[in-house]
Design a protein around this motif. Structure first.
Motif, PDB file in Angstrom:
ATOM      1  N   ALA A   4      32.937  31.700 -17.800  1.00  0.00           N
ATOM      2  CA  ALA A   4      33.110  33.142 -17.633  1.00  0.00           C
ATOM      3  C   ALA A   4      34.285  33.634 -18.464  1.00  0.00           C
ATOM      4  O   ALA A   4      34.210  34.681 -19.108  1.00  0.00           O
ATOM      5  N   SER A   5      35.339  32.855 -18.491  1.00  0.00           N
ATOM      6  CA  SER A   5      36.513  33.205 -19.292  1.00  0.00           C
ATOM      7  C   SER A   5      36.172  33.228 -20.779  1.00  0.00           C
ATOM      8  O   SER A   5      36.567  34.147 -21.500  1.00  0.00           O
ATOM      9  N   TYR A   6      35.446  32.234 -21.235  1.00  0.00           N
ATOM     10  CA  TYR A   6      35.055  32.167 -22.647  1.00  0.00           C
ATOM     11  C   TYR A   6      34.191  33.361 -23.048  1.00  0.00           C
ATOM     12  O   TYR A   6      34.313  33.887 -24.152  1.00  0.00           O
ATOM     13  N   LEU A   7      33.308  33.770 -22.130  1.00  0.00           N
ATOM     14  CA  LEU A   7      32.412  34.891 -22.403  1.00  0.00           C
ATOM     15  C   LEU A   7      33.072  36.242 -22.135  1.00  0.00           C
ATOM     16  O   LEU A   7      32.532  37.275 -22.495  1.00  0.00           O
ATOM     17  N   GLN A   8      34.221  36.197 -21.457  1.00  0.00           N
ATOM     18  CA  GLN A   8      34.954  37.394 -21.032  1.00  0.00           C
ATOM     19  C   GLN A   8      34.133  38.234 -20.060  1.00  0.00           C
ATOM     20  O   GLN A   8      33.978  39.448 -20.216  1.00  0.00           O
ATOM     21  N   VAL A   9      33.590  37.533 -19.054  1.00  0.00           N
ATOM     22  CA  VAL A   9      32.867  38.180 -17.958  1.00  0.00           C
ATOM     23  C   VAL A   9      33.334  37.542 -16.654  1.00  0.00           C
ATOM     24  O   VAL A   9      34.053  36.555 -16.658  1.00  0.00           O
ATOM     25  N   GLY A  10      32.894  38.088 -15.535  1.00  0.00           N
ATOM     26  CA  GLY A  10      33.171  37.483 -14.243  1.00  0.00           C
ATOM     27  C   GLY A  10      32.145  36.413 -13.917  1.00  0.00           C
ATOM     28  O   GLY A  10      31.048  36.383 -14.483  1.00  0.00           O
ATOM     29  N   GLU A  11      32.495  35.538 -12.981  1.00  0.00           N
ATOM     30  CA  GLU A  11      31.563  34.477 -12.581  1.00  0.00           C
ATOM     31  C   GLU A  11      30.269  35.059 -12.005  1.00  0.00           C
ATOM     32  O   GLU A  11      29.197  34.497 -12.196  1.00  0.00           O
ATOM     33  N   ARG A  12      30.382  36.175 -11.321  1.00  0.00           N
ATOM     34  CA  ARG A  12      29.197  36.822 -10.755  1.00  0.00           C
ATOM     35  C   ARG A  12      28.203  37.192 -11.862  1.00  0.00           C
ATOM     36  O   ARG A  12      26.993  37.083 -11.683  1.00  0.00           O
ATOM     37  N   THR A  13      28.729  37.603 -13.006  1.00  0.00           N
ATOM     38  CA  THR A  13      27.880  37.967 -14.137  1.00  0.00           C
ATOM     39  C   THR A  13      27.089  36.760 -14.632  1.00  0.00           C
ATOM     40  O   THR A  13      25.926  36.892 -15.028  1.00  0.00           O
ATOM     41  N   LEU A  14      27.690  35.570 -14.596  1.00  0.00           N
ATOM     42  CA  LEU A  14      26.973  34.362 -15.000  1.00  0.00           C
ATOM     43  C   LEU A  14      25.712  34.185 -14.159  1.00  0.00           C
ATOM     44  O   LEU A  14      24.647  33.858 -14.680  1.00  0.00           O
ATOM     45  N   HIS A  15      25.855  34.402 -12.865  1.00  0.00           N
ATOM     46  CA  HIS A  15      24.725  34.226 -11.962  1.00  0.00           C
ATOM     47  C   HIS A  15      23.669  35.314 -12.182  1.00  0.00           C
ATOM     48  O   HIS A  15      22.478  35.059 -12.002  1.00  0.00           O
ATOM     49  N   GLU A  16      24.107  36.488 -12.602  1.00  0.00           N
ATOM     50  CA  GLU A  16      23.154  37.541 -12.956  1.00  0.00           C
ATOM     51  C   GLU A  16      22.389  37.156 -14.227  1.00  0.00           C
ATOM     52  O   GLU A  16      21.189  37.388 -14.323  1.00  0.00           O
ATOM     53  N   TYR A  17      23.108  36.549 -15.188  1.00  0.00           N
ATOM     54  CA  TYR A  17      22.440  36.077 -16.403  1.00  0.00           C
ATOM     55  C   TYR A  17      21.419  34.984 -16.070  1.00  0.00           C
ATOM     56  O   TYR A  17      20.385  34.877 -16.722  1.00  0.00           O
ATOM     57  N   ASP A  18      21.720  34.166 -15.054  1.00  0.00           N
ATOM     58  CA  ASP A  18      20.768  33.131 -14.643  1.00  0.00           C
ATOM     59  C   ASP A  18      19.457  33.757 -14.167  1.00  0.00           C
ATOM     60  O   ASP A  18      18.381  33.222 -14.416  1.00  0.00           O
ATOM     61  N   LYS A  19      19.560  34.881 -13.483  1.00  0.00           N
ATOM     62  CA  LYS A  19      18.367  35.571 -12.983  1.00  0.00           C
ATOM     63  C   LYS A  19      17.623  36.270 -14.115  1.00  0.00           C
ATOM     64  O   LYS A  19      16.402  36.231 -14.185  1.00  0.00           O
ATOM     65  N   SER A  20      18.391  36.928 -14.975  1.00  0.00           N
ATOM     66  CA  SER A  20      17.813  37.638 -16.113  1.00  0.00           C
ATOM     67  C   SER A  20      18.886  37.797 -17.174  1.00  0.00           C
ATOM     68  O   SER A  20      19.836  38.557 -16.982  1.00  0.00           O
ATOM     69  N   ALA A  21      18.715  37.085 -18.259  1.00  0.00           N
ATOM     70  CA  ALA A  21      19.744  37.070 -19.306  1.00  0.00           C
ATOM     71  C   ALA A  21      19.642  38.255 -20.255  1.00  0.00           C
ATOM     72  O   ALA A  21      20.374  38.324 -21.234  1.00  0.00           O
ATOM     73  N   GLU A  22      18.771  39.204 -19.959  1.00  0.00           N
ATOM     74  CA  GLU A  22      18.556  40.298 -20.901  1.00  0.00           C
ATOM     75  C   GLU A  22      19.796  41.153 -21.142  1.00  0.00           C
ATOM     76  O   GLU A  22      19.848  41.881 -22.123  1.00  0.00           O
ATOM     77  N   ASN A  23      20.799  41.061 -20.284  1.00  0.00           N
ATOM     78  CA  ASN A  23      22.007  41.862 -20.476  1.00  0.00           C
ATOM     79  C   ASN A  23      23.117  41.147 -21.240  1.00  0.00           C
ATOM     80  O   ASN A  23      24.166  41.729 -21.492  1.00  0.00           O
ATOM     81  N   ILE A  24      22.891  39.887 -21.596  1.00  0.00           N
ATOM     82  CA  ILE A  24      23.914  39.197 -22.385  1.00  0.00           C
ATOM     83  C   ILE A  24      23.928  39.810 -23.792  1.00  0.00           C
ATOM     84  O   ILE A  24      22.892  40.125 -24.355  1.00  0.00           O
ATOM     85  N   THR A  25      25.126  40.018 -24.306  1.00  0.00           N
ATOM     86  CA  THR A  25      25.243  40.639 -25.627  1.00  0.00           C
ATOM     87  C   THR A  25      25.666  39.609 -26.665  1.00  0.00           C
ATOM     88  O   THR A  25      26.221  38.557 -26.329  1.00  0.00           O
ATOM     89  N   LEU A  26      25.422  39.943 -27.910  1.00  0.00           N
ATOM     90  CA  LEU A  26      25.888  39.073 -28.991  1.00  0.00           C
ATOM     91  C   LEU A  26      27.408  38.994 -28.993  1.00  0.00           C
ATOM     92  O   LEU A  26      27.977  37.966 -29.356  1.00  0.00           O
ATOM     93  N   GLY A  27      28.052  40.052 -28.550  1.00  0.00           N
ATOM     94  CA  GLY A  27      29.511  40.039 -28.454  1.00  0.00           C
ATOM     95  C   GLY A  27      30.005  38.982 -27.487  1.00  0.00           C
ATOM     96  O   GLY A  27      30.992  38.300 -27.757  1.00  0.00           O
ATOM     97  N   ARG A  28      29.321  38.842 -26.360  1.00  0.00           N
ATOM     98  CA  ARG A  28      29.691  37.815 -25.371  1.00  0.00           C
ATOM     99  C   ARG A  28      29.476  36.419 -25.949  1.00  0.00           C
ATOM    100  O   ARG A  28      30.304  35.529 -25.798  1.00  0.00           O
ATOM    101  N   VAL A  29      28.346  36.232 -26.608  1.00  0.00           N
ATOM    102  CA  VAL A  29      28.065  34.933 -27.233  1.00  0.00           C
ATOM    103  C   VAL A  29      29.086  34.659 -28.320  1.00  0.00           C
ATOM    104  O   VAL A  29      29.600  33.536 -28.441  1.00  0.00           O
ATOM    105  N   ASP A  30      29.452  35.668 -29.084  1.00  0.00           N
ATOM    106  CA  ASP A  30      30.454  35.515 -30.134  1.00  0.00           C
ATOM    107  C   ASP A  30      31.795  35.106 -29.545  1.00  0.00           C
ATOM    108  O   ASP A  30      32.503  34.279 -30.131  1.00  0.00           O
ATOM    109  N   ASN A  31      32.155  35.656 -28.391  1.00  0.00           N
ATOM    110  CA  ASN A  31      33.401  35.256 -27.722  1.00  0.00           C
ATOM    111  C   ASN A  31      33.396  33.759 -27.445  1.00  0.00           C
ATOM    112  O   ASN A  31      34.386  33.062 -27.706  1.00  0.00           O
ATOM    113  N   LEU A  32      32.289  33.270 -26.906  1.00  0.00           N
ATOM    114  CA  LEU A  32      32.157  31.840 -26.607  1.00  0.00           C
ATOM    115  C   LEU A  32      32.287  31.012 -27.875  1.00  0.00           C
ATOM    116  O   LEU A  32      33.034  30.025 -27.909  1.00  0.00           O
TER     117      LEU A  32
END
Length: 75
Positions: A33-61
């Motif tokens: 979550a820190s690498y992506l600059q999101v909260g842990e709760r957001t990770l679990h939301e991505y597990d359900k549906s990753a459609e909200n992950i952005t290239l910016g978040r992936v770029d952070n990682l």
């Protein structure tokens, strides 16, 4: 009877690769979550549906870990 084809979207493939990388490197959810600059709760939301992950978040990682996008997708 036609067989329904299920689509695997790009964001779902990327998220699966991120979670696979996390497991390989034994990275905690808090670290990821820190690498992506999101909260842990957001990770679990991505597990359900990753459609909200952005290239910016992936770029952070990728930036924090020094990994290349092609390396991530080759896992």
């Amino acid at each position: 009877m036609s067989k329904k084809t299920q689509r695997i979207t790009l964001y779902k493939r990327i998220w699966c690769k991120v979670r696979y990388w996390q497991a390989l490197k034994d990275v905690s959810d808090a670290e990821l979550a820190s690498y992506l600059q999101v909260g842990e709760r957001t990770l679990h939301e991505y597990d359900k549906s990753a459609e909200n992950i952005t290239l910016g978040r992936v770029d952070n990682l990728l930036y924090v870990t020094g990994m290349d996008f092609n390396d991530l997708m080759a896992l």
